[in-house]
Motif scaffolding. Structure first.
Motif, mmCIF file in Angstrom:
data_model
loop_
_atom_site.group_PDB
_atom_site.id
_atom_site.type_symbol
_atom_site.label_atom_id
_atom_site.label_comp_id
_atom_site.label_asym_id
_atom_site.label_seq_id
_atom_site.Cartn_x
_atom_site.Cartn_y
_atom_site.Cartn_z
ATOM 1 N N ALA A 1 0.829 -1.206 0.000
ATOM 2 C CA ALA A 1 0.000 0.000 0.000
ATOM 3 C C ALA A 1 0.864 1.257 0.000
ATOM 4 N N GLU A 2 1.919 1.255 0.806
ATOM 5 C CA GLU A 2 2.806 2.409 0.873
ATOM 6 C C GLU A 2 3.499 2.643 -0.464
ATOM 7 N N LEU A 3 3.973 1.561 -1.090
ATOM 8 C CA LEU A 3 4.648 1.694 -2.382
ATOM 9 C C LEU A 3 3.712 2.292 -3.429
ATOM 10 N N ASN B 1 0.871 4.032 -2.977
ATOM 11 C CA ASN B 1 0.467 5.391 -2.641
ATOM 12 C C ASN B 1 1.561 6.393 -2.991
ATOM 13 N N GLU B 2 2.798 6.055 -2.618
ATOM 14 C CA GLU B 2 3.912 6.976 -2.835
ATOM 15 C C GLU B 2 4.255 7.110 -4.321
ATOM 16 N N ARG B 3 4.345 5.981 -5.016
ATOM 17 C CA ARG B 3 4.806 6.009 -6.406
ATOM 18 C C ARG B 3 3.764 6.553 -7.375
ATOM 19 N N SER B 4 2.507 6.538 -6.940
ATOM 20 C CA SER B 4 1.463 7.111 -7.796
ATOM 21 C C SER B 4 1.188 8.577 -7.461
ATOM 22 N N ASP B 5 1.965 9.122 -6.519
ATOM 23 C CA ASP B 5 1.744 10.507 -6.067
ATOM 24 C C ASP B 5 0.306 10.727 -5.618
ATOM 25 N N GLY B 6 -0.244 9.717 -4.960
ATOM 26 C CA GLY B 6 -1.593 9.848 -4.431
ATOM 27 C C GLY B 6 -2.704 9.512 -5.403
ATOM 28 N N GLU B 7 -2.376 9.207 -6.644
ATOM 29 C CA GLU B 7 -3.417 8.838 -7.606
ATOM 30 C C GLU B 7 -4.130 7.569 -7.175
ATOM 31 N N LEU B 8 -3.354 6.623 -6.630
ATOM 32 C CA LEU B 8 -3.910 5.350 -6.175
ATOM 33 C C LEU B 8 -3.707 5.237 -4.673
ATOM 34 N N GLN B 9 -4.788 5.007 -3.947
ATOM 35 C CA GLN B 9 -4.738 4.831 -2.502
ATOM 36 C C GLN B 9 -5.200 3.418 -2.177
ATOM 37 N N VAL B 10 -4.344 2.639 -1.525
ATOM 38 C CA VAL B 10 -4.692 1.263 -1.170
ATOM 39 C C VAL B 10 -5.084 1.207 0.299
ATOM 40 N N ARG B 11 -6.245 0.644 0.570
ATOM 41 C CA ARG B 11 -6.757 0.500 1.933
ATOM 42 C C ARG B 11 -6.833 -0.986 2.274
ATOM 43 N N VAL B 12 -6.103 -1.404 3.319
ATOM 44 C CA VAL B 12 -5.975 -2.821 3.646
ATOM 45 C C VAL B 12 -6.980 -3.227 4.719
ATOM 46 N N PHE B 13 -7.687 -4.335 4.465
ATOM 47 C CA PHE B 13 -8.643 -4.918 5.407
ATOM 48 C C PHE B 13 -8.148 -6.309 5.796
ATOM 49 N N ASP C 1 4.673 -3.917 -10.447
ATOM 50 C CA ASP C 1 6.013 -3.753 -9.877
ATOM 51 C C ASP C 1 5.963 -3.725 -8.350
ATOM 52 N N ALA C 2 4.987 -3.017 -7.798
ATOM 53 C CA ALA C 2 4.856 -2.950 -6.335
ATOM 54 C C ALA C 2 4.506 -4.322 -5.760
ATOM 55 N N ALA C 3 3.686 -5.088 -6.473
ATOM 56 C CA ALA C 3 3.315 -6.425 -6.016
ATOM 57 C C ALA C 3 4.522 -7.342 -5.963
ATOM 58 N N ILE C 4 5.367 -7.276 -6.985
ATOM 59 C CA ILE C 4 6.575 -8.111 -7.023
ATOM 60 C C ILE C 4 7.545 -7.699 -5.921
#
Length: 346
Positions: free
Chosen positions: A64-66, A68-80, A274-277
Motif C-alpha cells: 500500500a505504501e509503495l 500510494n507513494e509512487r502514484s503521487d496519491g493517484e492510487l490509494q490502497v486500503r488494507v482490510f 512492480d509494487a506487487a513483485i
C-alpha cells in the motif's frame, strides 16, 4: 445594546461581498493548480484473512505504501486484514465480482477456477524455497497467473503462505503412521485432501477464519500451516504438538479485479505489478528472518516440537499417487517443467 456593525462599501459594493468573492476566486485558483488526480484519487480495497501480526499483513501494508507513494496519491490502497471482508472463498468471489479490488489468499482457493494451479500444492513437489521461487518467479508462474484472466481476475504476483507443518492436540507426529486417525483441517484443495486421505487421516476443509475456534472446541484435532502463521494466529494456545513435516508449499496469488485493473492507465497498471513483485520479496525476507525466532517462541509457549520427522515415510505414501492423479487430468507437462526448474546444487 451592541451597536450594529457598519457596512463598509467600496464602489457601492459591500466589502464583505468582495471578501467572499476574493476567497472564492483564490480557492478556485488553488484547485485549478492542483493535479486532477489529487482531486479524484482512486481507492483500492485490499482484503486478506491473516492476523495483523502476520508477515502477510506487513507485506500488504508495504505494498500500500509503495503504491500510494509512487502514484503521487493517484492510487490509494486500503488494507482490510483478519477476514474483515469475509472468508478466503468469499473474498475471491468478491474480487471476481468487483465488490473488492485486491485479494491475497492461498493458492488452494483459486484451484476451483484454474485447475492447473493444483500443481503448486502437490505434496513434496518442491525441495526448498529456492526451488519454489524459481518456479513462481519464472515462466511457469507467469503462465499460471495469466490463466486467472479468464475468470475476471488479474494475477499481480505470487506471494506466499510457505511450507506447511502439522500441529495437533493428541500426540507427536514422528512418521506417517502417527498421522493415521487424526481429524485435520485442510484447505479445499484436492491435492491436500487426497494426501491426508492416503495417510489415513480425516481431512476436513474449512475456512481459515473458523479454524481457531474449531481447534479450541476439538472439532478438529489439528491443522497444517507454516511456523510463522502458527504463531501469529495463536494456534499454540490450542495445540500441543508441532511436527516440521514441510509436506507441501503453498503460494499466495495476489489478484485484482480484472475490470478495475483494465480501467487504469498503462502506467498505473505497471506500477501495481512492480509494487506487487517488490512486496512479495519483502514478505519472503520477513518470513525468513522470523522463522528461527518464531520456532523458539512456540517452544517457550509449551509446544512439543518434532524437528526431524520421518518425511520419507510420508513422501513414499503420498507423492506418487497424488501426482499421478493430477497428471490424469492435466498431463505431465507442468510437473516435468517444475522438476526441471530445480536450481542446480551449489
Amino acid at each position: 445594546m451592541r451597536k450594529p456593525l457598519e457596512v463598509i462599501r467600496l464602489n457601492g459594493i459591500p466589502f464583505d461581498v468582495i471578501n467572499r468573492a476574493t476567497r472564492f476566486a483564490a480557492l478556485t485558483a488553488v484547485l485549478a493548480a492542483m493535479p486532477l488526480t489529487a482531486m479524484a484519487a482512486t481507492t483500492l480495497n485490499f482484503a486478506h484473512t491473516h492476523p495483523v501480526e502476520d508477515a502477510q499483513h506487513l507485506a500488504a501494508e508495504h505494498f500500500a505504501e509503495l503504491v500510494n507513494e509512487r502514484s503521487d496519491g493517484e492510487l490509494q490502497v486500503r488494507v482490510f486484514p483478519n477476514g474483515q471482508l469475509g472468508s478466503d472463498s468469499a473474498q475471491v468471489a468478491n474480487a471476481r465480482g468487483g465488490q473488492v479490488d485486491i485479494v491475497l489468499t492461498g493458492n488452494p482457493y483459486f484451484t476451483g477456477l484454474v485447475g492447473e494451479l493444483n500443481v503448486l500444492d502437490l505434496p513434496f513437489l518442491f525441495d526448498d524455497y529456492d526451488h519454489a521461487y524459481a518456479v513462481l518467479d519464472g515462466e511457469i508462474g507467469q503462465s499460471l497467473l495469466d490463466r486467472l484472466g479468464e475468470h475476471e481476475l488479474k494475477g499481480l504476483a505470487f506471494w506466499e503462505i510457505g511450507f506447511r507443518n502439522l500441529t495437533n492436540s493428541r500426540h507427536p507426529v514422528e512418521s506417517a503412521a502417527d498421522i493415521e486417525g487424526l481429524k485435520l483441517r485442510t484447505t479445499p484443495n484436492p491435492a491436500h485432501i487426497a494426501a491426508f486421505e492416503a495417510l489415513g487421516a480425516n481431512p476436513t476443509p474449512m475456512p481459515f477464519t473458523e479454524l481457531f475456534t474449531s481447534l479450541e472446541t476439538r472439532t478438529v484435532d489439528g491443522q497444517e500451516n507454516p511456523v510463522s502463521l502458527i504463531r501469529s494466529a495463536n494456534f499454540y494456545e490450542v495445540q500441543d504438538h508441532l511436527s516440521l513435516t514441510a509436506h507441501a508449499y503453498t503460494a499466495a496469488p495476489l489478484v485484482m479485479n480484472k475490470a478495475k485493473f483494465d480501467s487504469l492507465s498503462a502506467e498505473q497498471q505497471q506500477l501495481l505489478v512492480d509494487a506487487a513483485i517488490e512486496a512479495a520479496q519483502f514478505e519472503r525476507t520477513e518470513l525468513a528472518d522470523r522463522l528461527t525466532g518464531d520456532l523458539e517462541f512456540l517452544k517457550e509457549q509449551g509446544m512439543q516440537v518434532v524437528e526431524a520427522p520421518d518425511r520419507a515415510s510420508m513422501r513414499e505414501i503420498v507423492a506418487e499417487p497424488v501426482q499421478a492423479s493430477f497428471a490424469e487430468k492435466y498431463g505431465t507437462e507442468l510437473i516435468e517443467a517444475i522438476e526441471a526448474a530445480r536450481p542446480a546444487a551449489q
